[in-house]
Design an enzyme around this catalytic site. Structure first.
Site, PDB file in Angstrom:
ATOM      1  N   TYR A 142     -14.433  -0.693   9.382  1.00  0.00           N
ATOM      2  CA  TYR A 142     -13.004  -0.380   9.454  1.00  0.00           C
ATOM      3  C   TYR A 142     -12.493  -0.570  10.888  1.00  0.00           C
ATOM      4  O   TYR A 142     -11.486  -1.242  11.125  1.00  0.00           O
ATOM      5  CB  TYR A 142     -12.810   1.068   8.997  1.00  0.00           C
ATOM      6  CG  TYR A 142     -11.413   1.617   9.142  1.00  0.00           C
ATOM      7  CD1 TYR A 142     -10.374   1.155   8.341  1.00  0.00           C
ATOM      8  CD2 TYR A 142     -11.134   2.623  10.072  1.00  0.00           C
ATOM      9  CE1 TYR A 142      -9.089   1.682   8.465  1.00  0.00           C
ATOM     10  CE2 TYR A 142      -9.866   3.154  10.192  1.00  0.00           C
ATOM     11  CZ  TYR A 142      -8.848   2.686   9.389  1.00  0.00           C
ATOM     12  OH  TYR A 142      -7.586   3.207   9.509  1.00  0.00           O
ATOM     13  N   GLY A 188      -0.148   5.176  -0.975  1.00  0.00           N
ATOM     14  CA  GLY A 188      -1.164   5.919  -0.240  1.00  0.00           C
ATOM     15  C   GLY A 188      -0.595   7.085   0.544  1.00  0.00           C
ATOM     16  O   GLY A 188       0.581   7.450   0.405  1.00  0.00           O
ATOM     17  N   GLN A 189      -1.456   7.658   1.391  1.00  0.00           N
ATOM     18  CA  GLN A 189      -1.075   8.864   2.137  1.00  0.00           C
ATOM     19  C   GLN A 189       0.148   8.609   3.024  1.00  0.00           C
ATOM     20  O   GLN A 189       1.069   9.414   3.065  1.00  0.00           O
ATOM     21  CB  GLN A 189      -2.261   9.337   3.002  1.00  0.00           C
ATOM     22  CG  GLN A 189      -2.021  10.700   3.625  1.00  0.00           C
ATOM     23  CD  GLN A 189      -3.002  11.041   4.746  1.00  0.00           C
ATOM     24  OE1 GLN A 189      -3.835  10.231   5.136  1.00  0.00           O
ATOM     25  NE2 GLN A 189      -2.881  12.239   5.272  1.00  0.00           N
ATOM     26  N   GLY A 227       0.834  -1.221   0.000  1.00  0.00           N
ATOM     27  CA  GLY A 227       0.000   0.000   0.000  1.00  0.00           C
ATOM     28  C   GLY A 227       0.857   1.255   0.000  1.00  0.00           C
ATOM     29  O   GLY A 227       0.494   2.278   0.592  1.00  0.00           O
ATOM     30  N   LYS A 238      -9.839  -3.278  12.427  1.00  0.00           N
ATOM     31  CA  LYS A 238      -8.621  -2.899  13.155  1.00  0.00           C
ATOM     32  C   LYS A 238      -8.583  -3.601  14.515  1.00  0.00           C
ATOM     33  O   LYS A 238      -7.528  -4.062  14.953  1.00  0.00           O
ATOM     34  CB  LYS A 238      -8.535  -1.379  13.332  1.00  0.00           C
ATOM     35  CG  LYS A 238      -8.263  -0.618  12.036  1.00  0.00           C
ATOM     36  CD  LYS A 238      -6.919  -0.979  11.430  1.00  0.00           C
ATOM     37  CE  LYS A 238      -6.580  -0.157  10.215  1.00  0.00           C
ATOM     38  NZ  LYS A 238      -5.375  -0.602   9.526  1.00  0.00           N
ATOM     39  N   ASP A 275       2.313  -1.723  -4.441  1.00  0.00           N
ATOM     40  CA  ASP A 275       0.904  -1.313  -4.363  1.00  0.00           C
ATOM     41  C   ASP A 275       0.178  -2.042  -5.493  1.00  0.00           C
ATOM     42  O   ASP A 275       0.816  -2.771  -6.259  1.00  0.00           O
ATOM     43  CB  ASP A 275       0.777   0.222  -4.510  1.00  0.00           C
ATOM     44  CG  ASP A 275      -0.494   0.764  -3.846  1.00  0.00           C
ATOM     45  OD1 ASP A 275      -1.596   0.399  -4.313  1.00  0.00           O
ATOM     46  OD2 ASP A 275      -0.402   1.533  -2.884  1.00  0.00           O
ATOM     47  N   ILE A 276      -1.140  -1.822  -5.606  1.00  0.00           N
ATOM     48  CA  ILE A 276      -1.874  -2.534  -6.667  1.00  0.00           C
ATOM     49  C   ILE A 276      -1.679  -1.911  -8.043  1.00  0.00           C
ATOM     50  O   ILE A 276      -2.080  -2.482  -9.040  1.00  0.00           O
ATOM     51  CB  ILE A 276      -3.403  -2.618  -6.403  1.00  0.00           C
ATOM     52  CG1 ILE A 276      -3.907  -1.335  -5.754  1.00  0.00           C
ATOM     53  CG2 ILE A 276      -3.761  -3.824  -5.580  1.00  0.00           C
ATOM     54  CD1 ILE A 276      -5.405  -1.283  -5.649  1.00  0.00           C
TER      55      ILE A 276
HETATM   56  P1  NAD Z   1      -4.469   5.086   1.714  1.00  0.00           P
HETATM   57  O1  NAD Z   1      -5.861   4.710   1.369  1.00  0.00           O
HETATM   58  O2  NAD Z   1      -3.986   6.442   1.369  1.00  0.00           O
HETATM   59  O3  NAD Z   1      -3.464   4.030   1.065  1.00  0.00           O
HETATM   60  C1  NAD Z   1      -3.726   2.648   1.044  1.00  0.00           C
HETATM   61  C2  NAD Z   1      -3.031   2.070  -0.149  1.00  0.00           C
HETATM   62  O4  NAD Z   1      -3.336   0.672  -0.214  1.00  0.00           O
HETATM   63  C3  NAD Z   1      -3.478   2.684  -1.494  1.00  0.00           C
HETATM   64  O5  NAD Z   1      -2.357   3.183  -2.214  1.00  0.00           O
HETATM   65  C4  NAD Z   1      -4.120   1.520  -2.236  1.00  0.00           C
HETATM   66  O6  NAD Z   1      -3.886   1.519  -3.633  1.00  0.00           O
HETATM   67  C5  NAD Z   1      -3.435   0.333  -1.575  1.00  0.00           C
HETATM   68  N1  NAD Z   1      -4.208  -0.904  -1.751  1.00  0.00           N
HETATM   69  C6  NAD Z   1      -5.543  -1.046  -1.752  1.00  0.00           C
HETATM   70  N2  NAD Z   1      -5.859  -2.340  -1.979  1.00  0.00           N
HETATM   71  C7  NAD Z   1      -4.688  -3.006  -2.089  1.00  0.00           C
HETATM   72  C8  NAD Z   1      -4.356  -4.352  -2.332  1.00  0.00           C
HETATM   73  N3  NAD Z   1      -5.304  -5.298  -2.491  1.00  0.00           N
HETATM   74  N4  NAD Z   1      -3.054  -4.704  -2.387  1.00  0.00           N
HETATM   75  C9  NAD Z   1      -2.087  -3.767  -2.230  1.00  0.00           C
HETATM   76  N5  NAD Z   1      -2.347  -2.458  -2.030  1.00  0.00           N
HETATM   77  C10 NAD Z   1      -3.628  -2.095  -1.949  1.00  0.00           C
HETATM   78  O7  NAD Z   1      -4.269   4.777   3.267  1.00  0.00           O
HETATM   79  P2  NAD Z   1      -3.215   5.417   4.265  1.00  0.00           P
HETATM   80  O8  NAD Z   1      -3.820   6.613   4.842  1.00  0.00           O
HETATM   81  O9  NAD Z   1      -1.890   5.494   3.640  1.00  0.00           O
HETATM   82  O10 NAD Z   1      -3.236   4.300   5.411  1.00  0.00           O
HETATM   83  C11 NAD Z   1      -2.303   3.238   5.474  1.00  0.00           C
HETATM   84  C12 NAD Z   1      -2.600   2.412   6.698  1.00  0.00           C
HETATM   85  O11 NAD Z   1      -2.602   3.253   7.867  1.00  0.00           O
HETATM   86  C13 NAD Z   1      -3.956   1.713   6.677  1.00  0.00           C
HETATM   87  O12 NAD Z   1      -3.862   0.471   7.330  1.00  0.00           O
HETATM   88  C14 NAD Z   1      -4.829   2.639   7.500  1.00  0.00           C
HETATM   89  O13 NAD Z   1      -5.898   1.954   8.093  1.00  0.00           O
HETATM   90  C15 NAD Z   1      -3.835   3.110   8.551  1.00  0.00           C
HETATM   91  N6  NAD Z   1      -4.257   4.375   9.162  1.00  0.00           N
HETATM   92  C16 NAD Z   1      -4.256   5.536   8.437  1.00  0.00           C
HETATM   93  C17 NAD Z   1      -4.652   6.720   9.048  1.00  0.00           C
HETATM   94  C18 NAD Z   1      -4.663   8.027   8.290  1.00  0.00           C
HETATM   95  O14 NAD Z   1      -5.097   9.055   8.833  1.00  0.00           O
HETATM   96  N7  NAD Z   1      -4.168   8.088   7.060  1.00  0.00           N
HETATM   97  C19 NAD Z   1      -5.067   6.709  10.378  1.00  0.00           C
HETATM   98  C20 NAD Z   1      -5.088   5.510  11.081  1.00  0.00           C
HETATM   99  C21 NAD Z   1      -4.655   4.345  10.471  1.00  0.00           C
END
Ligand code: NAD
Length: 282
Positions: free
Chosen positions: A143, A12-13, A9, A147, A35-36
């Site tokens: 969600y 992502g952010q 992943g 978790k 990533d995907i």
């Molecule tokens: P995001 O949605 O920005 O990124 C997630 C990434 O996972 C995306 O790039 C997506 O393409 C990829 N993805 C989706 N399906 C996939 C698959 N089948 N195989 C591989 N990659 C896949 O999320 P984020 O904000 O970067 O969060 C990352 C982690 O941190 C997550 O577990 C999220 O729950 C956790 N988290 C984030 C926050 C936040 O504020 N951003 C807060 C708490 C927890």
């Protein structure tokens, strides 16, 4: 031998910034982003990137073996607001993805895993005003449920298979390098872009909805420090609470107006507010 690190992943952010931080620390050759999405020249420019669906356990296992992966940062997931649009799909990705990573790590003897949990494990019965480490879990969203279950799976693999899994319960993360991934706190990222681009923003939460937040640089630092900590110093087998500050959309808008005086903000609460995700969730 230098440990090779895999991030799932990674586009992502969080991944966008975590990959850069890990590469700065461990060298670009040792950090593999995945990533995907198919690889692009841009993704390949700063190091190795591979297309990897975490639901494809065979390919995950193959990648870990072929690249000699010793650490995995498993970020691939569906976040809170997006998860409510397709609850069973969110459950599949969040749970099966994690189980694939844990199983492959067990089979291939991966040394360390990082997996983020979230404040979404908490809810109305968790005393949200001051949420302690051992506050009662009370997730309201699929969600949050994923978790909570994930935290216990991580503990299960530690206790039964000796896997070294580490985790933080991130609050809403604020950053500028990549857009929010569909969480209830995304407004706190979007509003900055809107302020610069159009000078106006319509917020999907009420003006006075307070939520816990953390600046991305602090989240990345905490993640790296947790992963570097000696195992003997760690006592929490599920996930560590981590806090920054809490504020409301109204307070954030006021703070931005110090720099962008004309910023106009309208409030049009949608499902994220109505389902009360925002009252306790991120
Ligand atoms: P995001 O949605 O920005 O990124 C997630 C990434 O996972 C995306 O790039 C997506 O393409 C990829 N993805 C989706 N399906 C996939 C698959 N089948 N195989 C591989 N990659 C896949 O999320 P984020 O904000 O970067 O969060 C990352 C982690 O941190 C997550 O577990 C999220 O729950 C956790 N988290 C984030 C926050 C936040 O504020 N951003 C807060 C708490 C927890």
């Amino acid at each position: 031998m230098t440990t090779k690190i895999l991030i799932t992943g990674a586009c992502g952010q969080i991944g966008t910034e975590l990959v850069a931080a890990l590469r700065a620390k461990h060298g670009w050759k040792n950090v593999i982003a995945s990533d995907i999405y198919p690889a692009t020249d841009e993704m390949q420019a700063c190091g190795t990137y591979i297309k990897l669906d975490v639901l494809n356990k065979k390919k995950l296992a193959y990648t870990v073996t072929q690249l000699g992966i010793g650490e995995i940062y498993h970020l691939a997931a569906v976040l809170s607001a997006k998860g409510e649009q397709n609850p069973t799909g969110a459950w599949d990705l969040n749970m099966q993805g994690l189980l694939n990573v844990l199983e492959v790590a067990k089979e291939k003897k991966v040394k360390k895993i990082f997996w983020p949990s979230s404040i979404a494990v908490f809810g109305p019965d968790s005393m949200p005003a001051v949420c302690f480490q051992n506050a009662k879990a009370d997730p309201l969203t699929v969600y949050g449920i994923s978790k909570m279950a994930g935290e216990y799976w991580c503990r299960y693999y530690q206790r039964n298979y000796g896997l070294d899994v580490r985790s933080l319960r991130y609050p809403g993360l604020i950053s500028y390098s990549a857009p929010g991934g569909g969480g209830t706190t995304d407004y706190a990222v979007d509003i900055f872009h809107a302020a610069m681009e159009s000078g106006s923003y319509t917020c999907f939460l009420k003006e006075n909805t307070g939520l816990p937040m953390l600046y991305m640089a602090d989240a990345i630092r905490a993640t790296l420090e947790l992963m570097e900590a000696p195992k003997a110093n760690l006592s929490v087998e599920t996930s560590y609470n981590i806090a920054g500050m809490s504020f409301t959309p109204g307070e954030l808008a006021q703070a931005i107006r110090v720099h962008v005086p004309g910023l106009e903000v309208a409030y049009s609460p949608d499902k994220r507010q109505r389902r009360k995700l925002a009252d306790y969730d991120q």
